[in-house]
Every structure is written in structure tokens, then in C-alpha cells.
Design a protein around this motif. Structure first.
Motif, PDB file in Angstrom:
ATOM      1  N   LEU A  89      -2.342   3.663   5.808  1.00 53.85           N
ATOM      2  CA  LEU A  89      -1.293   4.501   6.395  1.00 53.85           C
ATOM      3  C   LEU A  89      -0.088   4.615   5.481  1.00 53.85           C
ATOM      4  N   ARG A  90       0.143   3.599   4.672  1.00 55.87           N
ATOM      5  CA  ARG A  90       1.270   3.677   3.729  1.00 55.87           C
ATOM      6  C   ARG A  90       0.946   4.563   2.527  1.00 55.87           C
ATOM      7  N   ASN A  91      -0.322   4.510   2.077  1.00 56.89           N
ATOM      8  CA  ASN A  91      -0.723   5.296   0.907  1.00 56.89           C
ATOM      9  C   ASN A  91      -2.106   5.890   1.170  1.00 56.89           C
ATOM     10  N   PRO A  92      -2.166   7.017   1.866  1.00 60.49           N
ATOM     11  CA  PRO A  92      -3.471   7.582   2.230  1.00 60.49           C
ATOM     12  C   PRO A  92      -4.318   8.019   1.036  1.00 60.49           C
ATOM     13  N   SER A  93      -3.690   8.363  -0.077  1.00 60.63           N
ATOM     14  CA  SER A  93      -4.474   8.826  -1.221  1.00 60.63           C
ATOM     15  C   SER A  93      -5.262   7.693  -1.877  1.00 60.63           C
ATOM     16  N   ALA A  94      -4.808   6.455  -1.736  1.00 54.21           N
ATOM     17  CA  ALA A  94      -5.508   5.325  -2.338  1.00 54.21           C
ATOM     18  C   ALA A  94      -6.522   4.691  -1.387  1.00 54.21           C
ATOM     19  N   ALA A  95      -6.558   5.136  -0.150  1.00 51.43           N
ATOM     20  CA  ALA A  95      -7.437   4.513   0.848  1.00 51.43           C
ATOM     21  C   ALA A  95      -8.913   4.732   0.523  1.00 51.43           C
ATOM     22  N   ALA A  96      -9.242   5.888  -0.022  1.00 47.89           N
ATOM     23  CA  ALA A  96     -10.650   6.177  -0.315  1.00 47.89           C
ATOM     24  C   ALA A  96     -11.211   5.224  -1.377  1.00 47.89           C
ATOM     25  N   GLY A  97     -10.375   4.791  -2.299  1.00 48.42           N
ATOM     26  CA  GLY A  97     -10.831   3.881  -3.347  1.00 48.42           C
ATOM     27  C   GLY A  97     -10.943   2.435  -2.894  1.00 48.42           C
ATOM     28  N   GLN A  98     -10.423   2.124  -1.725  1.00 49.54           N
ATOM     29  CA  GLN A  98     -10.420   0.746  -1.247  1.00 49.54           C
ATOM     30  C   GLN A  98     -11.433   0.467  -0.147  1.00 49.54           C
ATOM     31  N   THR A  99     -12.228   1.460   0.221  1.00 50.94           N
ATOM     32  CA  THR A  99     -13.176   1.237   1.317  1.00 50.94           C
ATOM     33  C   THR A  99     -14.272   0.238   0.932  1.00 50.94           C
ATOM     34  N   ALA A 100     -14.669   0.220  -0.334  1.00 48.11           N
ATOM     35  CA  ALA A 100     -15.671  -0.755  -0.768  1.00 48.11           C
ATOM     36  C   ALA A 100     -15.110  -2.170  -0.631  1.00 48.11           C
ATOM     37  N   THR A 101     -13.862  -2.356  -0.992  1.00 52.03           N
ATOM     38  CA  THR A 101     -13.217  -3.660  -0.841  1.00 52.03           C
ATOM     39  C   THR A 101     -13.122  -4.051   0.631  1.00 52.03           C
ATOM     40  N   LEU A 102     -12.870  -3.081   1.495  1.00 55.16           N
ATOM     41  CA  LEU A 102     -12.826  -3.343   2.931  1.00 55.16           C
ATOM     42  C   LEU A 102     -14.161  -3.873   3.427  1.00 55.16           C
ATOM     43  N   GLY A 113      -7.237  -4.659   9.909  1.00 54.74           N
ATOM     44  CA  GLY A 113      -5.850  -4.306  10.212  1.00 54.74           C
ATOM     45  C   GLY A 113      -5.009  -4.135   8.960  1.00 54.74           C
ATOM     46  N   ASN A 114      -5.191  -5.023   7.991  1.00 56.87           N
ATOM     47  CA  ASN A 114      -4.445  -4.891   6.740  1.00 56.87           C
ATOM     48  C   ASN A 114      -4.879  -3.666   5.949  1.00 56.87           C
ATOM     49  N   PHE A 115      -6.162  -3.342   6.022  1.00 54.80           N
ATOM     50  CA  PHE A 115      -6.612  -2.126   5.354  1.00 54.80           C
ATOM     51  C   PHE A 115      -5.964  -0.894   5.990  1.00 54.80           C
ATOM     52  N   LEU A 116      -5.952  -0.854   7.307  1.00 52.13           N
ATOM     53  CA  LEU A 116      -5.350   0.296   7.982  1.00 52.13           C
ATOM     54  C   LEU A 116      -3.852   0.402   7.700  1.00 52.13           C
ATOM     55  N   ALA A 117      -3.170  -0.741   7.645  1.00 50.74           N
ATOM     56  CA  ALA A 117      -1.742  -0.712   7.327  1.00 50.74           C
ATOM     57  C   ALA A 117      -1.522  -0.155   5.924  1.00 50.74           C
ATOM     58  N   GLY A 118      -2.358  -0.591   4.978  1.00 53.88           N
ATOM     59  CA  GLY A 118      -2.229  -0.067   3.623  1.00 53.88           C
ATOM     60  C   GLY A 118      -2.631   1.392   3.515  1.00 53.88           C
TER      61      GLY A 118
END
Length: 78
Positions: free
Chosen positions: A40-53, A33-38
Motif C-alpha cells: 500500500l505504501r509503494n504499489p509499483s514495487a509490490a509485483a516484484g515482492q510477491t515471490a518473497t511473500l 500483513g507486512n506485505f500488504l502494508a508495504g
């Protein structure tokens, strides 16, 4: 009589340890849920955070599996 009390203690301990599996599911939901909230706020940075997810989900799920194993050990260990 003494064996009944010992068995009762085993099952109570296993039930309490079994709560960890449900709490791990809440942890996985919190991480996702926190990943999705983040995302949605910054879609360009989401691809770099999937490993952390996935690392966060793996740690939360591992704690649930450990809790499940402790519950099984408490129930069936002699």
C-alpha cells in the motif's frame, strides 16, 4: 502409577508442541500483513515482492507443520 505419569508427560509435551501450529498461523498473518502494508505504501514495487511473500508464508507454514508432527509423535509414539 508410573505409566500414568509418563502418559501425562506425553500429553503435556504434545500440547506445548501443538502451540507451535497456532504460533505459525500468527507468523503467516504477520508476513502477509507486512506485505500488504508495504504494497500500500509503494504499489509499483509490490509485483516484484510477491515471490518473497510466498517464500515467507511457506517457511512459516512449514514450521507449523513440523510442530504438528512433533505433537503427533509425542502423543502416539511408543
Amino acid at each position: 502409577m508410573e505409566g500414568d505419569i509418563a502418559n501425562m508427560g506425553q500429553f503435556i509435551g504434545a500440547g506445548i508442541a501443538g502451540l507451535g501450529t497456532g504460533l505459525a498461523a500468527l507468523g503467516v498473518g504477520n508476513v502477509a500483513g507486512n506485505f500488504l502494508a508495504g504494497a500500500l505504501r509503494n504499489p509499483s514495487a509490490a509485483a516484484g515482492q510477491t515471490a518473497t511473500l510466498f517464500i515467507g508464508i511457506a517457511f512459516a507454514e512449514a514450521l507449523g507443520i513440523f510442530s504438528f508432527l512433533v505433537a503427533l509423535l509425542l502423543m502416539f509414539a511408543v
